[in-house]
Scaffold this motif. Sequence first.
Motif, PDB file in Angstrom:
ATOM      1  N   ARG A 178       0.951  -1.273  -0.037  1.00 40.90           N
ATOM      2  CA  ARG A 178      -0.127  -0.098   0.045  1.00 40.90           C
ATOM      3  C   ARG A 178       0.933   1.079  -0.036  1.00 40.90           C
ATOM      4  NH1 ARG A 178      -4.116  -2.824   3.550  1.00 40.90           N
ATOM      5  NH2 ARG A 178      -5.634  -3.170   2.125  1.00 40.90           N
ATOM      6  N   ALA A 179       1.983   1.406   0.644  1.00 41.19           N
ATOM      7  CA  ALA A 179       2.787   2.462   0.825  1.00 41.19           C
ATOM      8  C   ALA A 179       3.565   2.768  -0.431  1.00 41.19           C
ATOM      9  CB  ALA A 179       4.081   2.087   1.993  1.00 41.19           C
ATOM     10  N   ALA A 180       4.084   1.614  -1.068  1.00 39.09           N
ATOM     11  CA  ALA A 180       4.701   1.773  -2.399  1.00 39.09           C
ATOM     12  C   ALA A 180       3.542   2.212  -3.608  1.00 39.09           C
ATOM     13  CB  ALA A 180       5.226   0.392  -2.953  1.00 39.09           C
ATOM     14  N   GLY A 181       2.376   2.022  -3.444  1.00 35.65           N
ATOM     15  CA  GLY A 181       1.318   2.649  -4.293  1.00 35.65           C
ATOM     16  C   GLY A 181       1.203   4.010  -4.238  1.00 35.65           C
ATOM     17  N   THR A 182       1.631   4.495  -3.025  1.00 39.46           N
ATOM     18  CA  THR A 182       1.457   6.033  -2.700  1.00 39.46           C
ATOM     19  C   THR A 182       2.754   6.788  -3.227  1.00 39.46           C
ATOM     20  OG1 THR A 182       2.332   6.021  -0.608  1.00 39.46           O
ATOM     21  CG2 THR A 182      -0.085   5.645  -0.810  1.00 39.46           C
ATOM     22  N   ARG A 183       3.624   6.036  -3.620  1.00 41.50           N
ATOM     23  CA  ARG A 183       4.875   6.912  -4.160  1.00 41.50           C
ATOM     24  C   ARG A 183       4.712   7.301  -5.688  1.00 41.50           C
ATOM     25  NH1 ARG A 183       7.985   2.526  -1.452  1.00 41.50           N
ATOM     26  NH2 ARG A 183       8.635   1.511  -3.406  1.00 41.50           N
ATOM     27  N   ALA A 184       5.207   8.327  -5.902  1.00 46.43           N
ATOM     28  CA  ALA A 184       4.930   8.825  -7.431  1.00 46.43           C
ATOM     29  C   ALA A 184       6.106   7.826  -8.025  1.00 46.43           C
ATOM     30  CB  ALA A 184       5.349  10.456  -7.237  1.00 46.43           C
ATOM     31  N   HIS A 185       5.451   7.432  -9.035  1.00 47.92           N
ATOM     32  CA  HIS A 185       6.291   6.687 -10.121  1.00 47.92           C
ATOM     33  C   HIS A 185       5.544   6.349 -11.292  1.00 47.92           C
ATOM     34  CE1 HIS A 185       8.842   3.679 -12.137  1.00 47.92           C
ATOM     35  NE2 HIS A 185       9.805   3.889 -11.099  1.00 47.92           N
ATOM     36  N   ARG A 186       6.121   6.909 -12.384  1.00 44.52           N
ATOM     37  CA  ARG A 186       5.350   6.873 -13.627  1.00 44.52           C
ATOM     38  C   ARG A 186       5.296   5.396 -14.036  1.00 44.52           C
ATOM     39  NH1 ARG A 186       5.946  10.559 -18.891  1.00 44.52           N
ATOM     40  NH2 ARG A 186       4.379   9.605 -20.032  1.00 44.52           N
ATOM     41  N   THR A 187       3.981   4.733 -14.240  1.00 42.82           N
ATOM     42  CA  THR A 187       4.072   3.416 -15.041  1.00 42.82           C
ATOM     43  C   THR A 187       2.927   3.460 -15.869  1.00 42.82           C
ATOM     44  OG1 THR A 187       2.068   3.299 -13.466  1.00 42.82           O
ATOM     45  CG2 THR A 187       4.137   2.441 -12.654  1.00 42.82           C
ATOM     46  N   HIS A 203      -4.309 -11.166 -10.044  1.00 38.74           N
ATOM     47  CA  HIS A 203      -4.920 -10.563  -8.443  1.00 38.74           C
ATOM     48  C   HIS A 203      -6.240 -10.507  -8.543  1.00 38.74           C
ATOM     49  CE1 HIS A 203      -5.002  -7.020 -11.226  1.00 38.74           C
ATOM     50  NE2 HIS A 203      -5.528  -6.658 -10.187  1.00 38.74           N
ATOM     51  N   SER A 204      -6.824 -10.369  -7.077  1.00 39.30           N
ATOM     52  CA  SER A 204      -8.059  -9.942  -6.986  1.00 39.30           C
ATOM     53  C   SER A 204      -8.342  -8.534  -7.433  1.00 39.30           C
ATOM     54  CB  SER A 204      -8.510 -10.360  -5.840  1.00 39.30           C
ATOM     55  OG  SER A 204      -9.963  -9.720  -5.372  1.00 39.30           O
ATOM     56  N   HIS A 205      -9.518  -8.119  -8.200  1.00 39.64           N
ATOM     57  CA  HIS A 205      -9.768  -6.820  -8.369  1.00 39.64           C
ATOM     58  C   HIS A 205     -10.068  -5.899  -6.827  1.00 39.64           C
ATOM     59  CE1 HIS A 205     -10.370  -6.487 -12.801  1.00 39.64           C
ATOM     60  NE2 HIS A 205      -9.258  -7.564 -12.574  1.00 39.64           N
ATOM     61  N   LYS A 206     -10.371  -6.651  -5.917  1.00 39.46           N
ATOM     62  CA  LYS A 206     -10.658  -6.006  -4.784  1.00 39.46           C
ATOM     63  C   LYS A 206      -9.194  -5.502  -3.979  1.00 39.46           C
ATOM     64  CE  LYS A 206     -14.592  -8.884  -3.399  1.00 39.46           C
ATOM     65  NZ  LYS A 206     -15.073 -10.116  -2.551  1.00 39.46           N
ATOM     66  N   ASP A 207      -8.204  -5.869  -4.643  1.00 37.89           N
ATOM     67  CA  ASP A 207      -6.765  -5.485  -4.082  1.00 37.89           C
ATOM     68  C   ASP A 207      -6.052  -4.600  -5.247  1.00 37.89           C
ATOM     69  OD1 ASP A 207      -7.051  -7.283  -1.912  1.00 37.89           O
ATOM     70  OD2 ASP A 207      -6.077  -9.089  -3.175  1.00 37.89           O
ATOM     71  N   ASN A 208      -6.975  -3.772  -5.876  1.00 41.34           N
ATOM     72  CA  ASN A 208      -6.293  -2.721  -6.796  1.00 41.34           C
ATOM     73  C   ASN A 208      -5.055  -2.190  -6.168  1.00 41.34           C
ATOM     74  OD1 ASN A 208      -7.965  -3.732  -8.665  1.00 41.34           O
ATOM     75  ND2 ASN A 208      -9.537  -1.906  -8.717  1.00 41.34           N
ATOM     76  N   ASP A 209      -5.455  -1.375  -5.049  1.00 43.96           N
ATOM     77  CA  ASP A 209      -4.226  -0.676  -4.432  1.00 43.96           C
ATOM     78  C   ASP A 209      -2.923  -1.625  -4.140  1.00 43.96           C
ATOM     79  OD1 ASP A 209      -5.584  -2.310  -2.250  1.00 43.96           O
ATOM     80  OD2 ASP A 209      -5.169  -1.122  -0.940  1.00 43.96           O
ATOM     81  N   LEU A 210      -3.095  -2.781  -3.726  1.00 44.31           N
ATOM     82  CA  LEU A 210      -1.704  -3.611  -3.777  1.00 44.31           C
ATOM     83  C   LEU A 210      -1.403  -4.016  -4.985  1.00 44.31           C
ATOM     84  CD1 LEU A 210      -3.232  -6.155  -1.178  1.00 44.31           C
ATOM     85  CD2 LEU A 210      -2.406  -4.018  -0.661  1.00 44.31           C
ATOM     86  N   ALA A 211      -1.921  -4.014  -6.091  1.00 46.92           N
ATOM     87  CA  ALA A 211      -1.603  -4.240  -7.542  1.00 46.92           C
ATOM     88  C   ALA A 211      -0.815  -3.136  -8.070  1.00 46.92           C
ATOM     89  CB  ALA A 211      -2.666  -4.491  -8.493  1.00 46.92           C
ATOM     90  N   GLU A 212      -1.263  -1.857  -7.474  1.00 51.00           N
ATOM     91  CA  GLU A 212      -0.435  -0.648  -7.898  1.00 51.00           C
ATOM     92  C   GLU A 212       0.683  -0.598  -6.984  1.00 51.00           C
ATOM     93  OE1 GLU A 212      -3.828   2.331  -7.668  1.00 51.00           O
ATOM     94  OE2 GLU A 212      -3.857   2.329  -9.630  1.00 51.00           O
ATOM     95  N   GLY A 213       0.826  -1.049  -5.891  1.00 50.21           N
ATOM     96  CA  GLY A 213       2.022  -1.075  -5.030  1.00 50.21           C
ATOM     97  C   GLY A 213       2.992  -1.989  -5.717  1.00 50.21           C
ATOM     98  N   LEU A 214       2.699  -2.887  -6.103  1.00 49.88           N
ATOM     99  CA  LEU A 214       3.417  -4.022  -6.565  1.00 49.88           C
ATOM    100  C   LEU A 214       3.767  -3.631  -8.037  1.00 49.88           C
ATOM    101  CD1 LEU A 214       4.765  -6.587  -6.358  1.00 49.88           C
ATOM    102  CD2 LEU A 214       2.952  -7.577  -7.577  1.00 49.88           C
TER     103      LEU A 214
END
Length: 172
Positions: A9-18, A39-50
């Motif tokens: 979750r913390a990684a997902g809040t970092r600015a990085h252009r994807t 992944h599960s779509h219920k985990d979108n924030d985790l997917a973005e962090g990854l």
Amino acid sequence: MAISISDLRAAGTRAHRTTVLKSLNEALARSKPTAFLCHSHKDNDLAEGLQVLLAENGWDLYIDWKDHEMPEKPSRETADKIKKKIGGLDWFLFLATPNSSASRWCPWEIGIADTRKSHDKILIIPTSDSSGTWYGNEYLQLYNQIDTAQGGGLARFPAGQTSGGTYVRNLR
């Protein structure tokens, strides 16, 4: 070990252009390792962090719900496009969470990957919550995994091992 859900979750809040890989040709032109994320779509924030963590290691991660060419609702076309992406990208990653373990699509996707990818190109990303509970089913332990290396950073480890890993940035 496992990657903590709070770290994702913390990684997902970092600015990085994807960016979203729209074609296999685009992925090949970048000369970076490419991966399909199951992944599960219920985990979108985790997917973005990854996605941020892997981008920081030189990887392009395909996330289906970021692909504007995907149908709005699941259909035969959705399944066909997912199969094509799984087969065409370098790696298949399974984000193991309580939601992906309960998903109906995730087991189907890893089954597709198992028939279209060599065993060493399928990687599980185990996660843990704040209490240290590890997530994933027994069959997921058959595959290599991505985890945090002892010296920091992400590494691929052989199934069931926490040492002898290869840093993700060195995988092709």
